[in-house]
Motif scaffolding. Structure first.
Motif, PDB file in Angstrom:
ATOM      1  N   ASN A  41       1.038  -1.503  -0.040  1.00  0.00           N
ATOM      2  CA  ASN A  41      -0.035   0.210  -0.026  1.00  0.00           C
ATOM      3  C   ASN A  41       0.964   1.288   0.110  1.00  0.00           C
ATOM      4  O   ASN A  41       0.299   2.053  -0.488  1.00  0.00           O
ATOM      5  CB  ASN A  41      -1.087   0.151   1.272  1.00  0.00           C
ATOM      6  N   HIS A  42       1.950   1.307   0.637  1.00  0.00           N
ATOM      7  CA  HIS A  42       2.836   2.461   0.464  1.00  0.00           C
ATOM      8  C   HIS A  42       4.332   1.798   0.070  1.00  0.00           C
ATOM      9  O   HIS A  42       4.959   1.713   0.921  1.00  0.00           O
ATOM     10  CB  HIS A  42       2.971   2.916   2.128  1.00  0.00           C
ATOM     11  N   PRO A  43       4.444   1.935  -1.275  1.00  0.00           N
ATOM     12  CA  PRO A  43       5.585   1.252  -1.579  1.00  0.00           C
ATOM     13  C   PRO A  43       7.079   2.011  -1.282  1.00  0.00           C
ATOM     14  O   PRO A  43       7.105   3.138  -1.704  1.00  0.00           O
ATOM     15  CB  PRO A  43       5.546   1.216  -3.119  1.00  0.00           C
ATOM     16  N   PRO A  44       7.980   1.168  -0.842  1.00  0.00           N
ATOM     17  CA  PRO A  44       9.199   1.694  -0.560  1.00  0.00           C
ATOM     18  C   PRO A  44       9.963   1.688  -1.661  1.00  0.00           C
ATOM     19  O   PRO A  44       9.634   1.212  -3.087  1.00  0.00           O
ATOM     20  CB  PRO A  44       9.753   0.851   0.440  1.00  0.00           C
ATOM     21  N   PRO A  95       6.465  10.119 -16.513  1.00  0.00           N
ATOM     22  CA  PRO A  95       5.372  10.576 -17.014  1.00  0.00           C
ATOM     23  C   PRO A  95       5.196   9.911 -18.406  1.00  0.00           C
ATOM     24  O   PRO A  95       4.267   9.790 -18.805  1.00  0.00           O
ATOM     25  CB  PRO A  95       5.754  11.997 -17.500  1.00  0.00           C
ATOM     26  N   ASP A  96       6.433   9.097 -18.789  1.00  0.00           N
ATOM     27  CA  ASP A  96       6.035   8.296 -19.935  1.00  0.00           C
ATOM     28  C   ASP A  96       5.173   7.001 -19.580  1.00  0.00           C
ATOM     29  O   ASP A  96       4.438   6.501 -20.229  1.00  0.00           O
ATOM     30  CB  ASP A  96       7.597   7.734 -20.729  1.00  0.00           C
ATOM     31  N   MET A  97       5.592   6.421 -18.347  1.00  0.00           N
ATOM     32  CA  MET A  97       4.946   5.504 -17.718  1.00  0.00           C
ATOM     33  C   MET A  97       3.510   5.882 -17.480  1.00  0.00           C
ATOM     34  O   MET A  97       2.483   5.022 -17.801  1.00  0.00           O
ATOM     35  CB  MET A  97       5.491   5.050 -16.664  1.00  0.00           C
ATOM     36  N   ALA A  98       3.290   7.030 -17.112  1.00  0.00           N
ATOM     37  CA  ALA A  98       1.867   7.380 -16.771  1.00  0.00           C
ATOM     38  C   ALA A  98       0.927   7.663 -18.275  1.00  0.00           C
ATOM     39  O   ALA A  98       0.014   7.267 -18.166  1.00  0.00           O
ATOM     40  CB  ALA A  98       1.893   8.907 -16.174  1.00  0.00           C
ATOM     41  N   CYS A  99       1.692   8.135 -19.021  1.00  0.00           N
ATOM     42  CA  CYS A  99       1.001   8.199 -20.524  1.00  0.00           C
ATOM     43  C   CYS A  99       0.735   6.914 -21.109  1.00  0.00           C
ATOM     44  O   CYS A  99      -0.515   6.708 -21.585  1.00  0.00           O
ATOM     45  CB  CYS A  99       1.750   8.972 -21.384  1.00  0.00           C
ATOM     46  N   ALA A 100       1.576   6.087 -20.980  1.00  0.00           N
ATOM     47  CA  ALA A 100       1.295   4.441 -21.437  1.00  0.00           C
ATOM     48  C   ALA A 100       0.110   3.691 -20.515  1.00  0.00           C
ATOM     49  O   ALA A 100      -0.775   3.028 -21.025  1.00  0.00           O
ATOM     50  CB  ALA A 100       2.505   3.816 -21.396  1.00  0.00           C
ATOM     51  N   ALA A 101      -0.191   4.459 -19.226  1.00  0.00           N
ATOM     52  CA  ALA A 101      -1.063   3.670 -18.228  1.00  0.00           C
ATOM     53  C   ALA A 101      -2.543   4.032 -18.734  1.00  0.00           C
ATOM     54  O   ALA A 101      -3.580   3.349 -18.683  1.00  0.00           O
ATOM     55  CB  ALA A 101      -0.775   3.864 -16.895  1.00  0.00           C
ATOM     56  N   ILE A 102      -2.690   5.510 -19.141  1.00  0.00           N
ATOM     57  CA  ILE A 102      -3.769   5.901 -19.490  1.00  0.00           C
ATOM     58  C   ILE A 102      -4.631   5.129 -20.570  1.00  0.00           C
ATOM     59  O   ILE A 102      -4.101   5.131 -21.751  1.00  0.00           O
ATOM     60  CB  ILE A 102      -3.731   7.607 -19.962  1.00  0.00           C
ATOM     61  N   GLY A 103      -5.750   4.585 -20.383  1.00  0.00           N
ATOM     62  CA  GLY A 103      -6.356   3.956 -21.353  1.00  0.00           C
ATOM     63  C   GLY A 103      -6.278   2.395 -21.338  1.00  0.00           C
ATOM     64  O   GLY A 103      -6.905   1.448 -21.706  1.00  0.00           O
ATOM     65  N   GLU A 134      10.837  -1.105  -9.495  1.00  0.00           N
ATOM     66  CA  GLU A 134      10.261  -0.483 -10.647  1.00  0.00           C
ATOM     67  C   GLU A 134       8.847   0.166 -10.069  1.00  0.00           C
ATOM     68  O   GLU A 134       8.295  -0.265  -9.269  1.00  0.00           O
ATOM     69  CB  GLU A 134      10.117  -1.103 -11.603  1.00  0.00           C
ATOM     70  N   GLY A 135       8.501   1.295 -10.557  1.00  0.00           N
ATOM     71  CA  GLY A 135       7.487   2.107 -10.295  1.00  0.00           C
ATOM     72  C   GLY A 135       6.203   1.421 -10.948  1.00  0.00           C
ATOM     73  O   GLY A 135       6.290   0.475 -11.896  1.00  0.00           O
ATOM     74  N   GLY A 136       5.015   1.888 -10.587  1.00  0.00           N
ATOM     75  CA  GLY A 136       3.946   1.366 -11.662  1.00  0.00           C
ATOM     76  C   GLY A 136       3.508  -0.010 -11.113  1.00  0.00           C
ATOM     77  O   GLY A 136       2.898  -0.699 -11.977  1.00  0.00           O
ATOM     78  N   MET A 137       3.668  -0.133  -9.906  1.00  0.00           N
ATOM     79  CA  MET A 137       3.511  -1.655  -9.312  1.00  0.00           C
ATOM     80  C   MET A 137       1.959  -2.022  -9.246  1.00  0.00           C
ATOM     81  O   MET A 137       1.450  -3.295  -9.273  1.00  0.00           O
ATOM     82  CB  MET A 137       4.103  -1.883  -8.157  1.00  0.00           C
ATOM     83  N   MET A 162       4.179   6.193  -9.904  1.00  0.00           N
ATOM     84  CA  MET A 162       3.866   6.520 -11.430  1.00  0.00           C
ATOM     85  C   MET A 162       4.457   7.853 -11.939  1.00  0.00           C
ATOM     86  O   MET A 162       4.024   8.759 -12.693  1.00  0.00           O
ATOM     87  CB  MET A 162       2.335   6.633 -11.772  1.00  0.00           C
ATOM     88  N   ASP A 163       5.490   8.324 -11.226  1.00  0.00           N
ATOM     89  CA  ASP A 163       6.065   9.619 -11.314  1.00  0.00           C
ATOM     90  C   ASP A 163       6.956   9.746 -12.595  1.00  0.00           C
ATOM     91  O   ASP A 163       7.598  10.827 -13.089  1.00  0.00           O
ATOM     92  CB  ASP A 163       7.222  10.054 -10.187  1.00  0.00           C
TER      93      ASP A 163
END
Length: 664
Positions: free
Chosen positions: A287-290, A323-331, A295-298, A320-321
């Motif tokens: 819930n609070h990833p160390p 932004p490329d990962m964040a854009c890929a996640a949208i949708g 990798e992020g986006g777990m 999800m910091d």
């Protein structure tokens, strides 16, 4: 030219609520943000307004209690709309008017209670779905809630939501069938052994949560948005036993199949969006990833599953910091990307992404030191951003008189002093004896799970460049050079050095820094003397490379124990060391280090070990010789900061430096 990240800045909807972009502030406990009436105090209001100013489309507040009576939470350390509704509306209205001025929307997160997850001392009454042990203290037994108490909590949710609506909140979020809080305990059969309408089948175990949303819609209207903080999977191997990413285990909590079924029932009951993660208090690091999640986006895989199973929007956080990962996640795995800690470390994150100023984003370290690590003794803050939660009372103001400031030492403390002094208008010179800035964080950032530490160093270098701080490397300052330079203020930040210890000289031993930097070779079989954070993280890094690692620690536990560092970090570090088969000797001393053998004294007697490499990681001592030389008869003010004043962690190096610099 279209912004590379324009996908994040397109409008979206939760129900009929239009949100200007797809960036949300994730809920983080507003500890210390309540006044005596349970309303948001000025610090809390400024905190959220600062994030709206930074460009988020949606703010979801941290938990606000709907009730203080059922669990006897007598002290309003977090906001509570039902203590004094009128006072709450007054405070909430003025906060939300300011937030709306920036085009942002705000949803208030409402919590029904802690149950077995209550930290001892936080509640006067110990309740749960069924009789069971407290998560933290097994001697505390929680009794089964009565149906009347359940109905009272449901009623308080409805009242709290109506107060929120009157205060201008754009919706509410129910907290939570998530993280092992009270509603999640009802949802999970491992904890819920009831035989009435609130136990047994999945529908019954979710009845508490479904009746809440129906009650809220009943008083606020069908179109008033109600989202749900929702954990798809528990990652529990057993009571107080979490499962690591990639680990094979038998789930005793909520598994994915049941999580999907529950999500469908909850969406059908009326929830307008699911704010998705994974874990419980028994696997709290989910819930609070160390930082030990490499990798992020777990949570992306969980969001992706639910995107195919429910029609309501999915909100997704979880480091999800990128932004490329964040854009890929949208949708693909979500409709809205949510940021918690990254908006603490840098409230302007969204606007900097929109403008393409990624190298100016101050990174979150996933250290939890300033946010959740202070939950029992201090208000919410941030290790790398001391302004969090005190934006208007502890910000950086221009100096009344511009001065020439000399900073000696280019570690974190030295760089922070230089940064803040430069912002205030002082002329700053920073002198570093080596050819690199960063001090002990340079070796500390070598493991791949410390990548954000490396990003923090890059951020500081970029800030000093933008602020035109004069940086001189490969220069060793002494009393004479300081006097010749003639600055009006001298700040000593000369850091610390590893303690060598007294283990004889029959064989070469190396420091953790030498091992991490690769300046000394490390063999296959490694013995690390010292099981503090540095020793443990070095050991984990080496074990992940396939080395055979043994750690020896004098204390009864590694890394200072569960209270020596934020618990979720400690718990995951401990589990990772076990998973990677690191052998750990606790309450053990090294009696001799010979050419071929290392002799340990354990509680069960002597143990003799072989090792190709012995690493010393028993701590650091302050490097304060220069300060002692110049402090007594200096004709100008001299300050000693960071490790050279007192060896501590990253947070206090930055915080102490910030405090000194903003007052110079």
């Amino acid at each position: 030219m279209e912004n590379r990240y324009s996908k994040l800045f397109q409008p979206t909807y939760i129900g009929k609520l239009k949100i200007k972009n797809k960036i949300s502030m994730a809920p983080m406990g507003p500890i210390g943000f309540a006044d005596d009436n349970g309303a948001f105090n000025q610090r809390g209001q400024d905190y959220y307004v600062e994030r709206a100013k930074g460009g988020v489309g949606l703010i979801i507040t941290g938990i606000c209690s709907v009730d203080l009576e059922v669990e006897d939470m007598t002290k309003p350390v977090i906001p509570c709309p039902t203590i004094n509704p009128l006072a709450f509306i007054y405070a909430g209205t003025q906060m939300n008017e300011r937030i709306h001025a920036y085009g942002a929307k705000i949803i208030m997160q409402l919590t029904g209670g802690l149950g077995r997850s209550a930290i001892p001392g936080f509640v006067g009454k110990h309740i749960a779905p069924s009789k069971q042990e407290n998560r933290w203290e097994p001697a505390i037994i929680h009794r089964e809630m009565t149906v009347e108490e359940i109905q009272e909590v449901i009623n308080k949710f409805a009242i709290a939501a109506s107060v929120a609506k009157a205060a201008g909140f754009d919706g509410v979020e129910v907290h939570a069938v998530h993280e092992g809080y009270l509603l999640d305990q009802f949802a999970i059969s491992f904890f819920n052994k009831r035989t009435d309408d609130y136990g047994g089948s999945l529908e019954n175990r979710l009845r508490f949560a479904t009746e809440i949303v129906k009650a809220i819609k009943g008083v606020c209207g069908a179109d008033y948005p109600v989202t749900l903080r929702y954990s798809l999977k528990s990652f529990m191997k057993g009571l107080r036993q979490g499962a690591l990413p990639g680990e094979k285990f038998a789930e005793v909590g909520k598994d994915t199949a049941e999580g999907i079924a529950a999500a469908k029932l909850l969406a059908a009951a009326g929830y307008d969006a699911l704010n998705v993660d994974a874990g419980t208090y028994d696997s709290w690091y989910w819930n609070h990833p160390p930082m030990y999640f490499k990798e992020g986006g777990m949570y992306r895989e969980f969001g992706r599953i639910l995107k195919h199973q429910v029609s309501v929007p999915i909100i997704l956080a979880g480091r999800m910091d990128d932004p490329d990962m964040a854009c890929a996640a949208i949708g693909d795995s979500c409709d809205i990307v949510s940021y918690g800690r990254p908006l603490l470390s840098d409230p302007d994150y969204p606007e900097k992404v929109r403008q393409g100023r990624l190298d100016e984003i101050r990174p979150c370290l996933s250290c939890h030191e300033g946010c959740l690590g202070r939950i029992s003794h201090g208000p919410l803050c941030c290790a790398v951003n001391p302004e969090v939660g005190r934006e208007k009372i502890y910000g950086i103001e221009p100096a009344k008189q511009k001065k020439n400031v000399l900073v000696i030492g280019g570690g974190l403390a030295g760089m922070e002093v230089a940064r803040v002094c430069a912002i205030r208008g002082h002329n700053v010179t920073l002198c570093e004896k080596s050819d690199k800035l960063g001090g002990n964080l340079i070796p500390g950032s070598v493991p791949d799970f410390k990548i954000n530490d490396k990003k923090l160093l890059a951020w500081y270098e970029r800030q000093l460049e933008l602020l035109q701080v004069m940086v001189k490397k490969n220069i060793t300052m002494n009393k004479e050079r300081i006097e010749i330079q003639g600055d009006e203020i001298v700040v000593v930040a000369t850091g610390s050095q590893p303690i060598a210890g007294n283990f004889g000289n029959e064989r070469e031993m190396i420091t953790a820094s030498e091992a991490l930097l690769g300046t000394k070779p490390v063999g296959q079989k490694v013995l690390i003397i010292g099981g503090g954070l540095v020793g443990c993280e070095t050991g984990l890094w080496l074990a992940q490379q396939g080395k055979d690692v043994t750690i020896v620690e004098m204390a009864p536990d590694i890394a200072g124990g569960p209270h020596g560092m934020p618990f979720m970090n400690y718990d995951m570090l401990k589990d990772e060391l076990t998973y990677h088969q690191v052998e750990i000797y606790k309450s053990t001393q090294v009696s001799s280090v010979e050419k071929d053998l290392i002799t340990l004294v354990t509680q069960d007697g002597e143990v003799k070990l072989l090792a190709d490499t012995v690493i010393i990681a028993i701590g650091y001592r302050a490097e304060n010789h220069l300060y002692k030389q110049i402090n007594v008869d200096s004709k100008v003010p001299v300050y000693n900061i960071g490790d050279s004043r007192h060896v501590n962690n990253i947070m206090y190096a930055i915080w102490d430096a910030y405090e000194i610099a903003r007052e110079l």
